[in-house]
Design an enzyme around this catalytic site. Structure first.
Site, PDB file in Angstrom:
ATOM      1  N   SER B 345       0.848  -1.171   0.000  1.00  0.00           N
ATOM      2  CA  SER B 345       0.000   0.000   0.000  1.00  0.00           C
ATOM      3  C   SER B 345       0.885   1.222   0.000  1.00  0.00           C
ATOM      4  O   SER B 345       1.886   1.250   0.709  1.00  0.00           O
ATOM      5  CB  SER B 345      -0.869  -0.034   1.260  1.00  0.00           C
ATOM      6  OG  SER B 345      -1.250   1.246   1.639  1.00  0.00           O
ATOM      7  N   CYS B 504       0.151   8.165   1.609  1.00  0.00           N
ATOM      8  CA  CYS B 504      -0.737   9.327   1.657  1.00  0.00           C
ATOM      9  C   CYS B 504       0.011  10.579   2.070  1.00  0.00           C
ATOM     10  O   CYS B 504      -0.231  11.666   1.537  1.00  0.00           O
ATOM     11  CB  CYS B 504      -1.914   9.059   2.577  1.00  0.00           C
ATOM     12  SG  CYS B 504      -1.467   8.568   4.231  1.00  0.00           S
ATOM     13  N   GLU B 506       3.568  10.271   3.672  1.00  0.00           N
ATOM     14  CA  GLU B 506       4.871   9.901   4.216  1.00  0.00           C
ATOM     15  C   GLU B 506       5.962  10.555   3.367  1.00  0.00           C
ATOM     16  O   GLU B 506       6.332  10.043   2.297  1.00  0.00           O
ATOM     17  CB  GLU B 506       5.041   8.369   4.220  1.00  0.00           C
ATOM     18  CG  GLU B 506       4.228   7.653   5.300  1.00  0.00           C
ATOM     19  CD  GLU B 506       2.836   7.225   4.841  1.00  0.00           C
ATOM     20  OE1 GLU B 506       2.302   7.836   3.896  1.00  0.00           O
ATOM     21  OE2 GLU B 506       2.293   6.272   5.421  1.00  0.00           O
ATOM     22  N   HIS B 537       3.638   0.589  13.843  1.00  0.00           N
ATOM     23  CA  HIS B 537       2.438   0.957  13.084  1.00  0.00           C
ATOM     24  C   HIS B 537       1.290   1.399  13.968  1.00  0.00           C
ATOM     25  O   HIS B 537       0.487   0.589  14.404  1.00  0.00           O
ATOM     26  CB  HIS B 537       1.971  -0.238  12.254  1.00  0.00           C
ATOM     27  CG  HIS B 537       2.836  -0.533  11.081  1.00  0.00           C
ATOM     28  ND1 HIS B 537       2.876   0.264   9.969  1.00  0.00           N
ATOM     29  CD2 HIS B 537       3.724  -1.525  10.857  1.00  0.00           C
ATOM     30  CE1 HIS B 537       3.742  -0.225   9.119  1.00  0.00           C
ATOM     31  NE2 HIS B 537       4.274  -1.301   9.617  1.00  0.00           N
ATOM     32  N   GLU B 638       4.486   5.365  13.799  1.00  0.00           N
ATOM     33  CA  GLU B 638       3.204   6.023  13.549  1.00  0.00           C
ATOM     34  C   GLU B 638       2.351   6.057  14.815  1.00  0.00           C
ATOM     35  O   GLU B 638       2.348   5.107  15.601  1.00  0.00           O
ATOM     36  CB  GLU B 638       2.443   5.280  12.442  1.00  0.00           C
ATOM     37  CG  GLU B 638       3.152   5.352  11.086  1.00  0.00           C
ATOM     38  CD  GLU B 638       2.781   4.210  10.150  1.00  0.00           C
ATOM     39  OE1 GLU B 638       2.414   3.122  10.634  1.00  0.00           O
ATOM     40  OE2 GLU B 638       2.874   4.398   8.921  1.00  0.00           O
TER      41      GLU B 638
END
Lengths: 90, 899
Positions: B345, B504, B506, B537, B638
Site C-alpha cells: 500500500s 498518503c 509519508e 504501526h 506512527e
C-alpha cells in the site's frame, strides 16, 4: 459432451468473480447460471484444463502438468496464454 | 473596482485560455466531461466486484519450489518473473492504456509466502463452508464499507474473504494447497518464531491483541515510498538486460574490498536480468492478446485501437519508449510489476508530470499528439490506478486503508536548480483530475512560493470541486525534514528538492537522475529510499493514557495488558511520566518485533522488481533489503489519537490537578462507566452526533460537562496547546532512540489514515469527554470535531506552535461548506488560507468541500451516491466503500462556513 461456458472461451474478457464480457458483443456474460453457456462462436481459451500436457485432474480440478521442464501440479482453470508449455489438446 | 493584482491575474489566466468570468462563476457543472472512453470504462467499473484469483500465487509458488536451493535473490526473481509473465492478460474495449494486477479489473491475490497462517486457518474453514472466524482482534473491530465493489458476504459460487474480496469456490482448494507449502515458514510465522525469543514478547503480543498497535510490518512490507521509473525509460528492457550481462561478467566472483556484500553483486544482476525478461514477456503477452482481439473485432475504430496497443506493447517490451503514450504505458508496467511483488500500500507515483514532460514536449512540438489526446490518456490512467487493490486482512484493508492503495501523484515542488518544477503536463494532470472523478491517483501539491500563480489557482479550483484533491504540502517544510533526516547519509539541499510524498503523507526522499531524451538531458526526480514506514504501526495514544490511569488493566478486554505500575499518581507530572514509561516500553517491544519481521522479509522475500528500479540499487548491485538504495533512514513510527491525548491531558491537568474538582479515581471511574452514556458499540454511531443517556447519566453529568468544557487544542489557547508543544518535544526524541533493521533511528509519523476508527473503537471514554468506542479525532492537527470554536485561523495558530519539519509530517483536515469557497473570491480565500498556514510553518492541509447533510443522506442510501468521494485522512475514497466508524467521523467534522 459437456457444454462449454463463456468463461472458457478465448473471446471472454475477465471482469470479476462472477462475470466477464464477450469481446464480440461487448455485453456482460455471467460465469454461472442462466446465460453462462457459450455461444456457437466459442473458441477455447488456452488453459491448463484444455492442454494436452495436463493429466489426471481430481474433483477440485487439480492435476499434473507435464509441459515444462519439471513436472508439477497445476489446476484446470489456470490461464495458459503465457505458458510456453501449452499445447491445445482437449 | 479592479485592483492591479486582479488585472495581473486576468492576464495570466487569459494566457492560459481561461476567461475571468469563467473563474468567477466556476462551478462543478462548468468542468468539461471526461472523454467517452473514460465514461464507458467507468460504466463497467461501477459494477465490478473486488476479486482475488490464484494465477500469480500459483506461478510464484511453482517456480519458487522448482528452484529450491538456488541463491535466494535469484530464486525470488525467477518466481516473481514467472508470476508476472504467466498471468492472463485482460484488455477491455475502449482502453488505450493496458495492464492490470491480475486478470480481473479490481483484482488482487494472496501472498501465502508472506502470510500463510491466515489462509491455512481460514481457507480450510471456507472449504468446509463454515463461517470464517476473524483472524485477530484488529479484524473484529475493523469495518469495511458495505457498498461499492466490496464483497461482504458469500453468494453463489463466490466466497467473501476478509469482508471485501470475492474468491471463486474453485480457487479455494488452490489457495489451500499453496498455503500448506508455506506452513510455518512464511515471513509472518518465521518472524513470530524469533520474536518469541525477545524477553518482552509477552508485552508485544498483548499490545497487538488489544490493538494498541494496529498492525504488523509484514502485512504491508513495502509502500509508503516513491517508485522510480528512470532506468526502463532511459534504457528499455533489452538495454537493461545487456547491462546486466556486462555487470555479471564484471562482478561474478569478485568481492572487491567488501567482505560482507561484495559477492552479492553478481547474484543481484543475475536476478535483475530475470526480472527484466519477465517484465518484457509480460508486455508481449498483452501485445499478443491485443493482436488476437484485433483479429475478431468488427468495429474499425476499436480494431485500430487494439492494433495501436500491439505496437505500443511490443515496443516497450524491448526498447526505450519513443513517445509519451509509450512512456506512460511503461511507467504503468513498472508500477504494476512492483505492486505485484508484495502486499503493498502506498507505492506512490511521485512527480510523474515532471518525469514524462520531455516526452510530452517532443510529441507536442512534432505534432505526434495533441493536448486532448494526452488528456484522454491521463483520464484513463486514473482508472488504472484507482483499480489497484491490495489483498490483506480486514484489519489492514478496512481498519487502516479504507480500501485505498494510496498511489499518490505529487505536482509542483522545485527542480534541481531551485526553479519551479511545474510543467505544462502537470496542468493537464490537474485537468484530468477535475474531469475524471476517481479516488486515485490522489494529487498532492508541493506548494512553494515559486510556483506559477495560474497553476496554484487551477489546483485551488480542483480542490474546490470537493473530490478531496489536491492536498497541499509545504515544499520548504518537506525539504527541511529531508535535510534533518538524511544529511547524515549525504543528502544536500539540491537532492532534498527531489522529495515528495510516499503513501498518503509519508515524506520520502528522492533523487534527480539524468534522462537522455529528445537530444537533451532532463534531471527527473524519482524515489531514492525504501519504505518510509514499517517501523511501529500506529500506537493508540489515548489508549495508553487510559491504561496509565487503570494501572495497565484494559476494561474493554477485561485483561491486564500493560504491567501494573501500582503507583499513586499524585501529580500531573506523575501521570505524564508513567505515560512516557509505558510508551517507551511499548515502543521498544514493538520496534524489535517489527525489526525481526522486516529482516526476515528482506532475507527471504527481498524486493526484486523494486530493487531494479529504486535509485542506486542498479548502480551498486545491491537490492533494497541490503541497503542498495541511496537512503535507508526511512523507517518511521506512527501514532494515532494525538489530539484526544492532548485534550485528555488538558482535562486531567485542569479538572484533577489544577482546579482539584475531582480525584483521579473519580475521573477514572467516570471513564470506565462512559460518563453514564451508552457506548458506540451499543449505539453503532461512532461520533458525538448521537448520545444515548442511561439511568447513570445524571450521576456523571457534572464531571462529563467539566471534561467537555476543559481547554481544548485548536482554539489558540496555550493551556491545551502547550501540552501539544511539549509532546512534540519529548516524543520525537523518544522515537529517535529506537533503531530500525537498517540500523538507523526511527522518526515520528503523525497521520491517522483510517486507524482512528478501529483504535477509537477499542478505547473507553477519555478525559476529554470522548465517549467509549468513538472514533478519535482524525489526522494530527485537526481539532476534535466540534471543539474548535474560535475559527479556522485560531486552529492554524494552534497547529503551528512547533516546527513541523521535526517529524515526517503533520496532517490537517478541514471541512469547508461549499458556500465558503464560492466564486472567484472563494478561490482566492482558499488559496490565501493555504498560504497563510504554510507561511506559518504548517506542513499539510487537505479539504472536504461537502455539507454534512449530503453525507448523512449518502450513509442511508449509498447506492444513490455511488460516485460520491470524500477526503478521509490523506486519501480520497468512494463514500460507500468506507467503514461506518470513519463515515461517522467525517460527518461530524467541524464544517467551516467561511475561510
Amino acid at each position: 459432451m459437456e457444454q462449454r461456458k463463456h468463461v472458457e472461451c478465448k473471446n471472454y474478457i475477465h471482469i470479476d468473480v462472477d462475470k466477464g464480457m464477450c469481446a464480440l458483443t461487448k455485453q456482460f456474460v455471467p460465469m454461472d447460471g442462466e446465460g453462462s453457456l457459450a455461444c456457437p462462436k466459442f473458441v477455447p481459451m488456452p488453459s491448463c484444463g484444455n492442454c494436452k500436457n495436463f493429466k489426471n485432474p481430481d474433483n477440485y480440478g487439480i492435476g499434473t502438468c507435464h509441459g515444462l521442464a519439471k513436472v508439477d501440479w497445476a489446476y484446470s482453470t489456470c490461464g495458459a496464454q503465457g505458458c510456453e508449455g501449452y499445447h491445445e489438446g482437449k | 473596482m479592479k485592483t492591479t493584482n486582479e488585472e495581473k491575474m486576468q492576464e495570466i489566466l487569459k494566457q492560459r485560455g481561461i476567461a475571468m468570468h469563467e473563474v468567477e462563476n466556476f462551478d462543478k457543472k462548468d468542468v468539461p466531461p471526461p472523454h467517452d472512453s473514460f465514461t464507458k470504462i467507468m460504466d463497467i467499473y461501477w459494477d465490478v466486484k473486488i476479486s482475488i484469483d490464484m494465477e500469480d500465487p500459483y506461478w510464484y509458488n511453482r517456480v519458487w519450489w522448482e528452484n529450491d536451493g538456488d541463491v535466494l535473490i535469484v530464486r525470488r526473481a525467477k518466481a516473481m518473473a514467472a508470476a508476472l509473465s504467466h498471468g492472463t492478460p485482460t484488455i477491455l474495449p475502449h482502453e488505450k492504456l493496458v495492464m492490470q494486477k491480475t486478470k480481473n479489473f479490481r483484482g488482487a491475490f494472496p501472498y501465502p509466502w508472506v502470510t500463510a497462517s491466515f489462509f491455512n486457518k481460514v481457507a480450510e474453514n471456507l472449504m468446509a463452508q463454515v463461517d470464517a472466524p476473524a483472524e485477530c482482534e484488529a479484524d473484529m473491530v475493523s469495518q469495511v464499507g458495505a457498498g461499492g465493489g466490496n464483497v461482504c458476504q458469500n453468494y453463489g459460487n463466490v466466497i467473501s474473504i476478509a469482508k471485501k474480496f470475492g474468491c471463486r469456490k474453485e480457487d479455494i482448494p488452490i489457495l489451500v494447497k499453496i498455503s500448506k507449502n508455506w506452513d510455518g515458514i512464511s515471513v509472518e510465522e518465521l518472524s513470530y518464531k524469533y520474536a518469541k525469543m525477545m524477553p518482552d514478547y509477552d508485552l508485544f503480543q498483548k499490545v497487538m491483541d488489544s490493538v494498541i498497535c494496529m498492525l504488523d510490518s509484514y502485512t504491508i512490507p513495502q509502500g509508503r515510498e516513491i517508485i522510480n521509473y528512470y532506468l526502463p525509460l532511459e534504457y528499455g528492457f533489452d538495454g537493461l538486460i545487456k547491462i546486466c550481462d556486462e555487470k555479471i561478467a564484471e562482478t561474478m566472483g569478485e568481492a572487491g574490498t567488501d567482505g560482507v556484500y561484495g559477492m552479492d553483486h553478481g547474484f543481484y544482476y543475475v536476478a535483475m536480468k530475470e526480472i527484466c525478461k519477465g517484465m518484457s514477456k509480460w508486455c508481449e503477452n498483452y501485445a499478443n492478446r491485443a493482436a488476437y482481439l484485433a483479429t475478431i473485432e468488427t468495429d474499425p475504430k476499436q480494431k485500430a485501437e487494439y492494433l495501436e496497443i500491439v505496437k505500443v506493447m511490443n515496443n516497450i517490451a524491448h526498447k526505450r519508449p519513443a513517445n509519451f503514450r509509450e512512456a506512460l504505458q511503461l511507467t504503468l508496467c513498472c508500477h504494476f510489476g512492483v505492486v505485484n511483488e508484495d502486499p503493498m500500500s502506498g507505492m506512490s507515483i511521485g512527480r510523474i508530470g515532471q518525469v514524462l514532460q520531455p516526452y510530452f514536449e517532443k510529441d507536442m512540438r512534432e505534432g505526434v499528439t495533441t493536448e486532448d489526446e494526452v488528456l484522454e490518456l491521463l483520464e484513463l490512467y486514473r482508472i488504472k490506478i484507482t483499480a489497484l487493490e491490495i489483498f490483506a486482512s480486514a484489519g489492514v484493508t478496512g481498519g487502516v486503508l479504507s480500501g485505498n492503495t494510496f498511489n499518490n501523484l505529487s505536482i509542483g515542488g522545485l527542480n534541481k536548480d531551485g526553479s519551479s518544477a511545474v510543467t505544462p503536463l502537470e496542468y493537464l494532470i490537474v485537468e484530468a483530475g477535475m474531469r475524471a472523478k476517481t479516488p486515485e491517483p490522489t494529487l498532492s501539491v508541493l506548494y512553494d512560493e515559486k510556483l506559477q500563480e495560474d497553476f496554484v489557482m487551477k489546483c485551488a479550483l480542483c480542490t474546490k470541486l470537493g473530490f478531496g484533491y489536491p492536498a497541499w504540502m509545504s515544499n520548504q517544510c518537506g525539504m527541511n525534514f529531508m535535510l534533518r533526516n538524511y544529511s547524515d547519509e549525504g543528502m544536500d539541499l539540491v537532492e532534498a528538492r527531489a522529495w515528495c510524498l510516499g503513501g498518503c503523507l509519508e515524506s520520502s526522499p528522492g533523487s534527480f537522475q539524468p534522462l537522455h531524451y529528445d537530444g537533451k538531458v532532463t534531471w527527473i526526480p524519482g524515489g531514492a529510499g525504501p519504505t518510509a514506514s514499517t517501523g511501529v504501526h500506529f500506537i493508540a495514544l489515548p489508549k495508553v493514557l487510559e491504561l496509565t490511569l487503570t494501572n495497565g488493566y484494559d476494561h474493554r478486554m477485561k485483561r491486564q495488558i500493560l504491567p501494573a505500575h501500582n503507583k499513586k499518581l499524585k501529580t500531573y507530572e506523575d501521570v505524564l511520566e508513567q505515560f512516557k514509561t509505558y510508551m517507551r516500553a511499548i515502543g521498544i517491544a514493538v520496534n524489535k518485533a517489527n525489526n525481526i519481521q522486516m529482516d526476515i522479509w528482506r532475507k527471504y522475500n527481498m524486493p526484486v522488481v523494486h530493487s531494479l528500479l529504486k535509485a542506486n540499487c542498479f548502480e551498486v548491485g545491491l537490492d533494497i533489503g541490503k541497503g542498495g538504495s541511496l537512503y535507508t533512514a526511512t523507517i518511521n513510527y506512527e501514532t494515532t489519537g494525538q489530539v484526544n491525548l492532548v485534550n485528555s491531558l488538558a482535562s486531567l491537568k485542569k479538572n484533577v490537578f489544577d482546579d482539584k474538582k475531582y480525584s483521579l479515581e473519580e475521573m477514572t471511574d467516570a471513564m470506565i462507566h462512559n460518563f453514564g452514556y451508552k457506548t458506540a458499540w451499543e449505539t453503532q454511531v461512532f461520533s458525538l452526533d448521537t448520545k444515548v443517556a442511561t439511568a447513570e447519566t445524571d450521576k456523571y453529568a457534572k464531571i462529563y460537562a467539566d471534561c467537555v468544557n476543559a481547554p481544548k487544542y485548536g482554539n489558540d489557547d496555550d493551556y491545551a496547546d502547550s501540552i501539544y508543544v511539549d509532546f512534540q518535544d519529548y516524543f520525537p526524541k523518544m522515537v529517535h532512540e529506537l533503531t530500525s533493521f537498517y540500523g538507523k533511528p526511527l522518526y515520528l509519523c503523525q497521520i491517522s489514515v483510517s486507524t482512528h476508527g478501529p483504535q477509537g473503537m477499542i478505547t473507553i471514554a477519555s478525559p476529554d469527554g470522548r465517549l467509549a468506542g468513538l472514533t478519535f479525532a482524525d489526522a494530527t492537527v485537526s481539532a476534535a470535531a466540534g471543539t474548535d470554536k474560535e475559527g479556522v485561523y485560531a486552529l492554524m495558530n494552534s497547529a503551528t506552535k512547533w516546527d513541523h519539519s521535526i517529524n515526517q509530517n503533520s496532517q490537517l483536515n478541514l471541512k469547508l461548506s461549499p458556500n465558503a469557497v464560492k466564486g472567484y473570491q472563494g478561490t482566492k480565500n482558499l488559496l490565501e488560507l493555504i498560504r497563510s498556514y504554510m507561511r506559518r510553518g504548517g506542513f499539510h492541509v487537505q479539504f472536504n468541500v461537502v455539507d454534512s447533510d449530503t453525507l448523512r443522506k449518502a450513509q442511508k442510501e449509498p447506492t444513490q451516491y455511488r460516485d460520491l468521494m470524500v477526503r478521509v485522512a490523506g486519501f480520497t475514497q468512494y463514500w460507500c466503500e468506507i467503514g461506518k466508524s470513519i463515515q461517522d467521523e467525517v460527518i461530524y467534522r467541524t464544517e467551516y462556513e467561511n475561510c
